[in-house]
Design an enzyme around this catalytic site. Structure first.
Site, PDB file in Angstrom:
ATOM      1  N   TYR A 212       0.797  -1.161  -0.081  1.00  0.00           N
ATOM      2  CA  TYR A 212       0.162  -0.172   0.164  1.00  0.00           C
ATOM      3  C   TYR A 212       0.880   1.198  -0.099  1.00  0.00           C
ATOM      4  CZ  TYR A 212       1.046   0.875   5.036  1.00  0.00           C
ATOM      5  OH  TYR A 212       1.398   1.350   6.081  1.00  0.00           O
ATOM      6  N   CYS A 213       0.241   2.350  -0.436  1.00  0.00           N
ATOM      7  CA  CYS A 213       0.838   3.708  -0.400  1.00  0.00           C
ATOM      8  C   CYS A 213      -0.185   4.651  -0.399  1.00  0.00           C
ATOM      9  CB  CYS A 213       1.877   3.893  -1.590  1.00  0.00           C
ATOM     10  SG  CYS A 213       1.128   3.718  -3.206  1.00  0.00           S
ATOM     11  N   THR A 214       0.029   5.852  -0.637  1.00  0.00           N
ATOM     12  CA  THR A 214      -0.732   7.190  -0.534  1.00  0.00           C
ATOM     13  C   THR A 214      -2.118   6.867  -1.447  1.00  0.00           C
ATOM     14  OG1 THR A 214       0.832   8.497   0.289  1.00  0.00           O
ATOM     15  CG2 THR A 214      -1.089   9.409  -0.271  1.00  0.00           C
TER      16      THR A 214
ATOM     17  N   ILE B 232      -4.131   4.431   0.482  1.00  0.00           N
ATOM     18  CA  ILE B 232      -4.603   4.937   1.712  1.00  0.00           C
ATOM     19  C   ILE B 232      -6.006   5.668   1.684  1.00  0.00           C
ATOM     20  CG2 ILE B 232      -4.215   5.977   3.790  1.00  0.00           C
ATOM     21  CD1 ILE B 232      -1.071   5.245   3.170  1.00  0.00           C
TER      22      ILE B 232
END
Length: 319
Positions: free
Chosen positions: A178-180, A207
Site C-alpha cells: 500500500y501507499c498514499t 490509503i
C-alpha cells in the site's frame, strides 16, 4: 455546496512527445484556474490538482475524454480552500522516481500485483498468511501506517529496490502493498513479482481511497499528502496518534517542512516547539541566513514554472 476540491490521481499510459505535452498541459490547467503539481513522463501522468468544484469537474472530464487516460481513477477531497498556491507541470523520466526505467523489466501497463478494493484489503489484512507492506518513505510511515505493517528504512521510493532482500523471509506469504494513492505500489508490486514473490497484491487507490470507502479502520495516525495540507485524517473508526514531536517527544500528528530551505526536512513537530524553533528542526537551521518565515503551517510555496504562452493546449474540454 462544496466550493473547492483537491484531486489525487495517476495513470500509466504511454505519452508520445511527453515533454511537449507537459508544456501544453500546464497552460490548460492554468486556463481552468487550477493549482497543483503534475509530473508528466513517457510512461504517464501523476498529479494532485486543486480548484473550484466546477474547474475540477472540467479537468476530470477533459482527462477522461482522452483515450490514453480514460480509466484514470480520481480521488476527490472536499477542501475549504485550494491545496496549492501555484500550478506546476513538469516533465520527468518517471512519474514516480524509482530508478526502474527498463520497461522490459518493470512495466505497470503489463504486470503488477493484483488490485484489491478497500473492502477486500480490509478483509484480508489480518490473516495469518498475509504481510502488509508499506512502500512509502520514512517520514510518511512515521506519521501514519496500517497496524502491524512492515515498514522499510527508505528516504525516497528510489531506495525501495535496494531493500528487496530484506523481504525475502516473506516470500511464502501473501504480500499486500500500500501507499498514499496507489502509484508507488504499481512499480513496487511489479518488482516483487520480478524478484520471485508469487502472491502479491496492492491496495487499489491507496490509503486515501481506503479512508473514503472503508472508514480507514486500523490505519494508525494520519496520512502524509504532497500539498499544503501536509497530513489528512484517514481513520474514522478507531483512530490513534502514533507520531511524536521531533524536538520534545510529545505526541503530535502535525507534519511540517523545516524552515531552512537547504534542509527542508519532513518531520513532526508540536505547535509549542514549532513557534519556539521557528519551524526548524535544529538550532543550526534556526540560525541559517536563508531561513524562511514560519507562519505556523510549515508549508512553503515552491518557485513557479514559467508558462509557454505561445502554445495552445492539446487537451480540450469534453463537449
Amino acid at each position: 455546496m462544496t466550493k473547492y476540491q483537491t484531486l489525487l490521481y495517476y495513470c500509466y499510459s504511454t505519452i508520445t512527445d511527453a515533454e511537449q505535452f507537459a508544456a501544453d498541459h500546464l497552460e490548460f490547467c492554468k486556463s481552468l484556474g487550477l493549482t497543483g503539481r503534475i509530473i508528466v513522463a513517457d510512461e504517464g501522468l501523476n498529479g494532485t490538482v486543486s480548484g473550484t468544484a466546477e474547474a475540477c469537474k472540467a479537468y476530470m472530464d477533459a482527462v477522461h475524454a482522452d483515450e490514453r487516460f480514460a480509466k484514470t481513477d480520481f480521488k476527490i477531497d472536499d477542501v475549504d480552500q485550494p491545496s496549492f498556491v501555484k500550478m506546476h507541470v513538469r516533465y520527468k523520466s518517471e512519474i514516480v522516481h524509482s530508478g526502474l526505467r527498463d520497461p522490459n523489466v518493470i512495466n505497470p501497463q503489463i504486470q503488477t500485483g493484483k488490485h484489491l478494493e478497500p473492502k477486500d484489503f480490509m478483509e484480508m489484512k489480518d490473516r495469518d498468511d498475509v504481510v502488509i507492506l508499506d512502500v512509502r518513505s520514512n517520514y510518511e510511515h512515521s506519521l501514519g501506517r496500517f497496524k502491524n505493517a512492515v515498514t522499510l528504512d527508505i528516504e525516497n521510493f528510489r531506495d525501495f529496490p535496494s531493500k528487496i532482500n530484506e523481504l525475502a523471509k516473506y516470500k511464502d506469504k501473501k504480500i499486500l502493498t500500500y501507499c498514499t494513492g496507489g502509484i508507488k505500489c504499481e512499480k513496487a508490486s511489479a518488482l516483487l513479482l520480478h524478484e520471485g514473490f508469487k502472491d502479491v497484491y496492492q491496495l487499489h487507490g491507496g490509503i486515501i481511497k481506503y479512508g473514503k470507502e472503508a472508514g480507514g479502520k486500523d490505519f494508525e495516525g494520519k496520512c502524509y499528502v504532497f500539498d499544503n495540507r501536509l497530513a489528512v485524517e484517514v481513520n474514522h473508526v478507531n483512530p490513534v496518534t502514533i507520531s511524536t514531536c521531533y524536538n520534545c517527544g510529545k505526541q503530535t500528528d502535525k507534519m511540517i517542512n523545516c524552515a531552512n530551505p537547504e534542509c527542508n526536512e519532513h518531520f513532526t513537530q508540536c505547535d509549542e516547539c514549532g513557534w519556539q524553533m521557528d519551524g526548524c528542526c535544529s538550532d543550526a537551521c534556526k540560525e541559517h541566513p536563508r531561513k524562511r518565515v514560519y507562519d505556523g503551517t510549515g508549508y512553503y510555496v515552491k518557485v513557479p514554472q514559467p508558462v509557454n504562452v505561445s502554445k495552445k493546449s492539446k487537451v480540450q474540454l469534453a463537449e
